[in-house]
Design a protein around this motif. Structure first.
Motif, PDB file in Angstrom:
ATOM      1  N   UNK A 417       0.578  -1.294  -0.487  1.00 39.20           N
ATOM      2  CA  UNK A 417       0.096   0.232  -0.023  1.00 39.20           C
ATOM      3  C   UNK A 417       0.660   1.519   0.409  1.00 39.20           C
ATOM      4  N   UNK A 418       1.813   0.953  -0.696  1.00 38.93           N
ATOM      5  CA  UNK A 418       3.132   2.415  -0.168  1.00 38.93           C
ATOM      6  C   UNK A 418       2.376   3.255  -1.483  1.00 38.93           C
ATOM      7  N   UNK A 419       2.669   4.764  -1.619  1.00 38.60           N
ATOM      8  CA  UNK A 419       2.234   5.602  -2.920  1.00 38.60           C
ATOM      9  C   UNK A 419       3.321   5.830  -3.323  1.00 38.60           C
ATOM     10  N   UNK A 420       3.925   5.712  -3.117  1.00 35.53           N
ATOM     11  CA  UNK A 420       5.571   6.504  -4.191  1.00 35.53           C
ATOM     12  C   UNK A 420       6.424   5.202  -3.301  1.00 35.53           C
ATOM     13  N   UNK A 421       7.852   5.405  -4.257  1.00 26.66           N
ATOM     14  CA  UNK A 421       9.554   5.182  -4.855  1.00 26.66           C
ATOM     15  C   UNK A 421      10.420   5.420  -5.113  1.00 26.66           C
ATOM     16  N   UNK A 422      11.293   5.752  -4.061  1.00 27.91           N
ATOM     17  CA  UNK A 422      11.957   6.879  -4.799  1.00 27.91           C
ATOM     18  C   UNK A 422      13.508   5.297  -5.163  1.00 27.91           C
ATOM     19  N   UNK A 423      13.952   5.484  -6.405  1.00 32.18           N
ATOM     20  CA  UNK A 423      14.735   4.102  -7.217  1.00 32.18           C
ATOM     21  C   UNK A 423      15.997   5.415  -7.712  1.00 32.18           C
ATOM     22  N   UNK A 424      16.374   4.641  -8.645  1.00 28.33           N
ATOM     23  CA  UNK A 424      17.558   5.092  -9.645  1.00 28.33           C
ATOM     24  C   UNK A 424      17.072   5.402 -10.519  1.00 28.33           C
ATOM     25  N   UNK A 425      17.648   6.881 -11.203  1.00 27.85           N
ATOM     26  CA  UNK A 425      17.087   7.064 -12.086  1.00 27.85           C
ATOM     27  C   UNK A 425      17.862   6.106 -13.503  1.00 27.85           C
ATOM     28  N   UNK A 426      18.973   5.308 -13.257  1.00 23.76           N
ATOM     29  CA  UNK A 426      19.757   4.341 -14.472  1.00 23.76           C
ATOM     30  C   UNK A 426      18.960   3.295 -14.088  1.00 23.76           C
ATOM     31  N   UNK A 427      17.759   2.793 -13.398  1.00 27.86           N
ATOM     32  CA  UNK A 427      16.587   1.752 -13.584  1.00 27.86           C
ATOM     33  C   UNK A 427      16.303   1.733 -15.105  1.00 27.86           C
ATOM     34  N   UNK A 428      16.486   0.133 -15.249  1.00 23.92           N
ATOM     35  CA  UNK A 428      15.835  -0.211 -17.246  1.00 23.92           C
ATOM     36  C   UNK A 428      14.679  -0.510 -17.000  1.00 23.92           C
ATOM     37  N   UNK A 429      14.177   0.715 -18.342  1.00 23.30           N
ATOM     38  CA  UNK A 429      12.852   1.491 -18.306  1.00 23.30           C
ATOM     39  C   UNK A 429      11.849  -0.061 -18.855  1.00 23.30           C
ATOM     40  N   UNK A 430      12.745  -1.069 -18.647  1.00 27.22           N
ATOM     41  CA  UNK A 430      11.739  -2.071 -19.257  1.00 27.22           C
ATOM     42  C   UNK A 430      10.804  -2.892 -17.925  1.00 27.22           C
ATOM     43  N   UNK A 431      11.156  -2.698 -16.552  1.00 22.61           N
ATOM     44  CA  UNK A 431      10.824  -3.451 -15.654  1.00 22.61           C
ATOM     45  C   UNK A 431       9.413  -2.864 -15.642  1.00 22.61           C
ATOM     46  N   UNK A 432       8.498  -3.983 -14.826  1.00 21.07           N
ATOM     47  CA  UNK A 432       7.584  -4.062 -14.705  1.00 21.07           C
ATOM     48  C   UNK A 432       7.590  -3.237 -13.572  1.00 21.07           C
ATOM     49  N   UNK A 433       6.331  -2.030 -13.342  1.00 25.35           N
ATOM     50  CA  UNK A 433       6.159  -0.987 -12.248  1.00 25.35           C
ATOM     51  C   UNK A 433       4.450  -0.982 -12.344  1.00 25.35           C
ATOM     52  N   UNK A 434       4.057  -1.387 -11.101  1.00 23.26           N
ATOM     53  CA  UNK A 434       2.550  -1.451 -10.927  1.00 23.26           C
ATOM     54  C   UNK A 434       2.164   0.015 -10.922  1.00 23.26           C
ATOM     55  N   UNK A 435       0.483   0.094 -11.915  1.00 26.74           N
ATOM     56  CA  UNK A 435       0.076   1.498 -11.547  1.00 26.74           C
ATOM     57  C   UNK A 435       0.094   1.959 -10.102  1.00 26.74           C
ATOM     58  N   UNK A 436      -0.608   1.397  -9.077  1.00 27.29           N
ATOM     59  CA  UNK A 436      -1.016   2.283  -8.070  1.00 27.29           C
ATOM     60  C   UNK A 436       0.098   2.380  -7.258  1.00 27.29           C
TER      61      UNK A 436
END
Length: 456
Positions: A417-436
Motif C-alpha cells: 500500500x505504499x504510494x511512492x517509491x524513490x529509485x535510481x534513474x538508471x533503472x532499466x525502463x523495461x521493468x514492470x511498474x505497478x500502476x498503484x
C-alpha cells in the motif's frame, strides 16, 4: 611397525598445528591446544589397496542417469524454504547458532510436526523428562516421535538401525562420542569421526539426519572446519537473545541455493513462522516523526520493507559520535561523507545514531537511499511523508545506482500500500511498474531532499 601421526588442535575453533601453541592464531584463545591422534599409518603399500578397488569406469556426463530427489515436507514452511523446498532423503544437515537462540526448540518442533514422518530425537544434553516438558509447552502434533537420551554413537546407530526412522535429530554433535577413540566428547577427532559415521549411515540407508552444533564466540561453528565440509547443508540460526525475532540462513546447500532466509518469532509456545516479514519490521505512527525512513530490501529472492531510524544532533564533546545497530558502521561513515561532500550537509559536527527495526542485521547495499533519507530527515527536522519508501545504492561520487532485484522491491512496496517509491534513474525502463504506486527516479544524491519533501 605402525607409525602414529599426531597433531595439536584448538578445542575452541579446531585450528590444527604441528606443535603446541600457547595462543591460537585463529580464534585468539589461550591454552586451548590438545594433542590428538590424526592417523595410524600401516606398513602396507598402496598397490595392493588399489588392486582391491571396485572396477568403476569414467562415463560421459550425458550418459549419467539423474534421479529425481523427492523432497520431504518438514511441516515448517520457513525451514522448507531455506532448504530449497524440503529435505532431501539421505542428507546430513548441520544447524548452528548461539546458546539460547532456539536451536533445540526449532529441532523439536520439526521432530514433533504432524507430517507423517517417523522421527527419532536423540539428546545428549537433556533428559527425556526435560524434552517432554518442552514438548508439552510447544503443543505440537506428532505423539509418535521417539525420544532417546544417549551420547554413545554406537548405541545411537544401533537404535537407528533397529527403528528405521525417516528423520533423526541429534542434539548436539559436541556431546556425542565413539568408543573407537580415546579422546573426550567434543574434541576435534570425536566430532570429525562421529560426523563422518553419521554421513556414511545417512547415505547408505537414505535416512535424513539433523545435527545441532555449538558455535564459538566469534559466531563460527565450533569444532574442526572439516565438519562443515562433511555435511550436505549448513544452517545458521541468528538473532538477538533480547529480541523475539530469529532468522534462519543457509550457508551451504548441496541440493539448492543459499540465498533464502526463514523468519521466526519466538513466543512462549515456541517459534512462530513469519510469512510476511514486513509486518514485523514496519511501525505505524499517529503523527509523522523525523528520522524515520522505510527501505525496500531483498534477502535472497525474498523482498520485505524495513524501517530505518536515525538521530542526528550537535556533537557536545567536539568529536562526533557515530553508532550503528544492525548496520555496517563503515558504510554509514561513507554515506555521511558523501552527504557532506555532494549535498553540503555539515556532518563533521554532528552525532549520528542509526538503528534498524526488529534487531535485524542488514548488509543490503540497496538500502543506502533509506539510510541517507533517515539521516537527512532529522538533520533538517522534517518528517518524511507517510507512504514513501526507497530502494537504491549510492556511490562515492553521489550517483544513485539501481538496487539488485528492483522489480521485486517495487512490487512489494505496491502490495503493502505504499504510494511512492524513490529509485535510481538508471533503472532499466523495461521493468514492470505497478500502476498503484508512483515511481520517482533520481540520478544523484543531491536530488533526494527534493524528492522526499516536495509533494506534487
Amino acid at each position: 611397525m605402525a607409525k602414529v601421526k599426531k597433531a595439536f588442535f584448538c578445542r575452541n575453533c579446531g585450528f590444527e598445528a604441528p606443535k603446541w601453541l600457547g595462543r591460537c592464531p585463529s580464534c585468539g584463545e589461550w591454552n586451548t591446544f590438545a594433542e590428538e591422534i590424526v592417523a595410524r599409518e600401516s606398513g602396507t603399500g598402496t598397490i595392493a589397496s588399489i588392486a582391491n578397488l571396485p572396477k568403476s569406469r569414467p562415463q560421459p556426463v550425458r550418459e549419467i542417469r539423474e534421479s529425481d530427489h523427492r523432497r520431504i515436507d518438514l511441516g515448517n514452511k520457513e525451514v522448507n524454504r531455506v532448504l530449497g523446498g524440503g529435505l532431501v532423503p539421505g542428507s546430513l544437515v548441520l544447524l548452528g547458532g548461539e546458546p539460547g537462540i532456539g536451536k533445540s526448540t526449532l529441532s523439536l518442533q520439526i521432530a514433533l510436526a504432524a507430517n507423517g514422518l517417523k522421527t527419532l530425537y536423540v539428546s545428549g544434553e537433556e533428559s527425556a523428562e526435560q524434552i517432554k516438558m518442552r514438548a508439552l509447552r510447544l503443543g505440537v502434533g506428532n505423539e509418535e516421535c521417539l525420544i532417546y537420551a544417549e551420547t554413545l554413537l554406537e548405541n545411537i546407530l544401533a537404535q537407528i538401525e533397529e527403528l528405521r526412522p525417516d528423520l533423526v535429530v541429534i542434539d548436539s554433535i559436541q556431546t556425542i562420542y565413539t568408543e573407537t577413540l580415546e579422546s573426550s566428547a567434543g574434541s576435534v577427532s570425536q566430532i570429525r569421526e562421529c560426523a563422518a559415521s553419521l554421513l556414511k549411515y545417512a547415505k547408505s540407508t537414505g535416512t535424513s539426519i539433523f545435527i545441532i552444533g555449538h558455535i564459538t564466540k566469534d559466531g563460527t561453528i565450533a569444532g574442526p572446519k572439516i565438519l562443515e565440509h562433511i555435511v550436505d547443508v549448513v544452517l545458521q540460526f541468528e538473532g538477538d537473545g533480547n529480541l523475539i525475532y530469529r532468522i534462519l540462513r543457509g550457508i551451504k546447500n548441496r541440493f539448492g541455493a543459499t540465498f533464502e532466509i526463514g523468519v521466526f518469532e519466538m513466543l512462549d509456545a515456541g517459534l512462530r513462522e513469519v510469512d510476511n516479514p514486513s509486518e514485523i519490521l514496519l511501525t505505524h505512527y499517529e503523527t509523522p516523526l523525523s528520522g524515520i525512513a522505510v527501505g525496500a530490501s531483498v534477502d535472497g529472492v525474498r523482498p520485505y520493507l524495513i524501517e530505518v531510524q536515525a538521530l542526528v544532533g550537535n556533537a557536545a564533546y567536539g568529536t562526533p559520535q557515530r553508532s550503528a545497530t544492525g548496520y555496517d558502521s563503515r558504510r554509514m561513515n561513507m554515506l555521511l561523507a558523501v552527504l557532506e561532500k555532494r549535498v553540503g550537509m555539515k556532518m563533521f559536527s554532528k552525532d549520528v545514531f542509526l538503528n534498524f527495526a526488529g534487531g535485524f542485521r542488514i548488509a543490503d547495499p540497496g538500502l543506502d537511499l533509506a539510510v541517507t533519507a533517515a539521516v537527512i530527515s532529522p538533520y533538517y527536522d522534517r518528517p518524511i511523508g507517510e507512504g514513501i519508501c526507497m530502494a537504491g545504492e549510492i556511490g562515492l561520487s553521489g550517483e544513485v545506482r539501481p538496487a539488485p532485484r528492483s522489480e521485486q522491491r517495487i512490487a512489494e512496496a505496491a502490495r503493502l500500500g505504499f504510494r511512492k517509491i524513490i529509485v535510481s534513474g538508471y533503472l532499466n525502463p523495461s521493468i514492470k511498474k505497478p500502476r498503484k504506486i508512483e515511481v520517482v527516479a533520481i540520478n544523484s544524491i543531491d536530488q533526494l531532499p527534493r524528492a522526499l519533501f516536495t509533494e506534487e
